[in-house]
Design a protein around this motif. Sequence first.
Motif, PDB file in Angstrom:
ATOM      1  N   ALA A 195     -34.643   7.239  -1.841  1.00  0.00           N
ATOM      2  CA  ALA A 195     -36.041   6.817  -1.881  1.00  0.00           C
ATOM      3  C   ALA A 195     -36.535   6.589  -3.307  1.00  0.00           C
ATOM      4  O   ALA A 195     -37.482   5.824  -3.514  1.00  0.00           O
ATOM      5  CB  ALA A 195     -36.930   7.843  -1.182  1.00  0.00           C
ATOM      6  N   THR A 196     -35.901   7.205  -4.276  1.00  0.00           N
ATOM      7  CA  THR A 196     -36.346   7.010  -5.656  1.00  0.00           C
ATOM      8  C   THR A 196     -36.183   5.548  -6.078  1.00  0.00           C
ATOM      9  O   THR A 196     -36.913   5.078  -6.949  1.00  0.00           O
ATOM     10  CB  THR A 196     -35.581   7.921  -6.632  1.00  0.00           C
ATOM     11  OG1 THR A 196     -34.182   7.630  -6.555  1.00  0.00           O
ATOM     12  CG2 THR A 196     -35.817   9.382  -6.320  1.00  0.00           C
ATOM     13  N   CYS A 197     -35.251   4.838  -5.451  1.00  0.00           N
ATOM     14  CA  CYS A 197     -35.024   3.420  -5.786  1.00  0.00           C
ATOM     15  C   CYS A 197     -36.191   2.548  -5.326  1.00  0.00           C
ATOM     16  O   CYS A 197     -36.410   1.463  -5.875  1.00  0.00           O
ATOM     17  CB  CYS A 197     -33.730   2.926  -5.162  1.00  0.00           C
ATOM     18  SG  CYS A 197     -32.283   3.872  -5.696  1.00  0.00           S
ATOM     19  N   ALA A 198     -36.912   3.002  -4.315  1.00  0.00           N
ATOM     20  CA  ALA A 198     -38.013   2.214  -3.767  1.00  0.00           C
ATOM     21  C   ALA A 198     -39.147   2.042  -4.777  1.00  0.00           C
ATOM     22  O   ALA A 198     -39.919   1.084  -4.674  1.00  0.00           O
ATOM     23  CB  ALA A 198     -38.547   2.864  -2.493  1.00  0.00           C
ATOM     24  N   ASN A 199     -39.235   2.935  -5.749  1.00  0.00           N
ATOM     25  CA  ASN A 199     -40.292   2.802  -6.752  1.00  0.00           C
ATOM     26  C   ASN A 199     -40.236   1.449  -7.448  1.00  0.00           C
ATOM     27  O   ASN A 199     -41.269   0.869  -7.772  1.00  0.00           O
ATOM     28  CB  ASN A 199     -40.185   3.920  -7.790  1.00  0.00           C
ATOM     29  CG  ASN A 199     -40.538   5.264  -7.209  1.00  0.00           C
ATOM     30  OD1 ASN A 199     -41.334   5.362  -6.292  1.00  0.00           O
ATOM     31  ND2 ASN A 199     -39.928   6.307  -7.733  1.00  0.00           N
ATOM     32  N   CYS A 200     -39.053   0.958  -7.709  1.00  0.00           N
ATOM     33  CA  CYS A 200     -38.905  -0.326  -8.399  1.00  0.00           C
ATOM     34  C   CYS A 200     -38.449  -1.450  -7.470  1.00  0.00           C
ATOM     35  O   CYS A 200     -38.875  -2.589  -7.620  1.00  0.00           O
ATOM     36  CB  CYS A 200     -37.880  -0.196  -9.528  1.00  0.00           C
ATOM     37  SG  CYS A 200     -38.355   0.981 -10.810  1.00  0.00           S
TER      38      CYS A 200
ATOM     39  N   GLY B  57     -38.667  -1.561  -4.113  1.00  0.00           N
ATOM     40  CA  GLY B  57     -39.394  -1.668  -2.850  1.00  0.00           C
ATOM     41  C   GLY B  57     -38.655  -0.962  -1.735  1.00  0.00           C
ATOM     42  O   GLY B  57     -37.462  -0.666  -1.845  1.00  0.00           O
ATOM     43  N   THR B  58     -39.356  -0.693  -0.677  1.00  0.00           N
ATOM     44  CA  THR B  58     -38.752   0.021   0.440  1.00  0.00           C
ATOM     45  C   THR B  58     -37.747  -0.829   1.202  1.00  0.00           C
ATOM     46  O   THR B  58     -36.937  -0.302   1.955  1.00  0.00           O
ATOM     47  CB  THR B  58     -39.831   0.509   1.421  1.00  0.00           C
ATOM     48  OG1 THR B  58     -40.620  -0.607   1.841  1.00  0.00           O
ATOM     49  CG2 THR B  58     -40.726   1.559   0.769  1.00  0.00           C
TER      50      THR B  58
ATOM     51  N   VAL C 109     -38.464  -7.272  -7.196  1.00  0.00           N
ATOM     52  CA  VAL C 109     -39.341  -8.339  -7.663  1.00  0.00           C
ATOM     53  C   VAL C 109     -38.484  -9.146  -8.631  1.00  0.00           C
ATOM     54  O   VAL C 109     -38.392  -8.826  -9.818  1.00  0.00           O
ATOM     55  CB  VAL C 109     -40.593  -7.779  -8.376  1.00  0.00           C
ATOM     56  CG1 VAL C 109     -41.513  -8.918  -8.834  1.00  0.00           C
ATOM     57  CG2 VAL C 109     -41.345  -6.816  -7.473  1.00  0.00           C
ATOM     58  N   VAL C 110     -37.799 -10.122  -8.104  1.00  0.00           N
ATOM     59  CA  VAL C 110     -36.806 -10.855  -8.878  1.00  0.00           C
ATOM     60  C   VAL C 110     -37.420 -11.441 -10.142  1.00  0.00           C
ATOM     61  O   VAL C 110     -36.857 -11.314 -11.229  1.00  0.00           O
ATOM     62  CB  VAL C 110     -36.146 -11.946  -8.015  1.00  0.00           C
ATOM     63  CG1 VAL C 110     -35.137 -12.735  -8.836  1.00  0.00           C
ATOM     64  CG2 VAL C 110     -35.472 -11.304  -6.802  1.00  0.00           C
TER      65      VAL C 110
ATOM     66  N   LEU D 229     -32.889  -7.856  -6.463  1.00  0.00           N
ATOM     67  CA  LEU D 229     -32.619  -7.634  -5.050  1.00  0.00           C
ATOM     68  C   LEU D 229     -31.416  -6.705  -4.947  1.00  0.00           C
ATOM     69  O   LEU D 229     -30.392  -6.929  -5.606  1.00  0.00           O
ATOM     70  CB  LEU D 229     -32.295  -8.989  -4.408  1.00  0.00           C
ATOM     71  CG  LEU D 229     -31.839  -9.041  -2.984  1.00  0.00           C
ATOM     72  CD1 LEU D 229     -33.047  -8.952  -2.068  1.00  0.00           C
ATOM     73  CD2 LEU D 229     -31.108 -10.343  -2.734  1.00  0.00           C
ATOM     74  N   ILE D 230     -31.519  -5.656  -4.176  1.00  0.00           N
ATOM     75  CA  ILE D 230     -30.366  -4.768  -4.007  1.00  0.00           C
ATOM     76  C   ILE D 230     -29.954  -4.627  -2.548  1.00  0.00           C
ATOM     77  O   ILE D 230     -28.922  -4.033  -2.257  1.00  0.00           O
ATOM     78  CB  ILE D 230     -30.635  -3.360  -4.599  1.00  0.00           C
ATOM     79  CG1 ILE D 230     -31.813  -2.671  -3.907  1.00  0.00           C
ATOM     80  CG2 ILE D 230     -30.819  -3.434  -6.101  1.00  0.00           C
ATOM     81  CD1 ILE D 230     -31.967  -1.206  -4.256  1.00  0.00           C
TER      82      ILE D 230
END
Length: 109
Positions: free
Chosen positions: A40-45, A47-48, A53-54, A60-61
Amino acid sequence: MQMKYLKPILVTSALIGLSHWSGLSFAQTADQLYKRGLAATCANCHGTDGKGVVDGGMPLINNLTSEQMLAKLKAYKSGALEGTIMPQLAKGYSDEQLTTIANQLGKKQ
């Protein structure tokens, strides 16, 4: 066996079984929450949904496999891959934690 002993034995057996089941369930839930919390820490940058935000520099991951994601995370951690935030973040995780994140977020093949 006399009937007067049967009821306490059944009740005790049920309680023991319930306590084992609930302990196992809690352990699995705690483990799942830990793994989800790391990811979930990845969602900070990003997104869920992992779309990032390319245009804003957050790639995009959600198109990466677990193996691809782990390779990138380890590359950021080692310094082989440059970035502004990701190298700092990746260095804060153990290799095991990075594997957990990659397994949680990466596409399964």
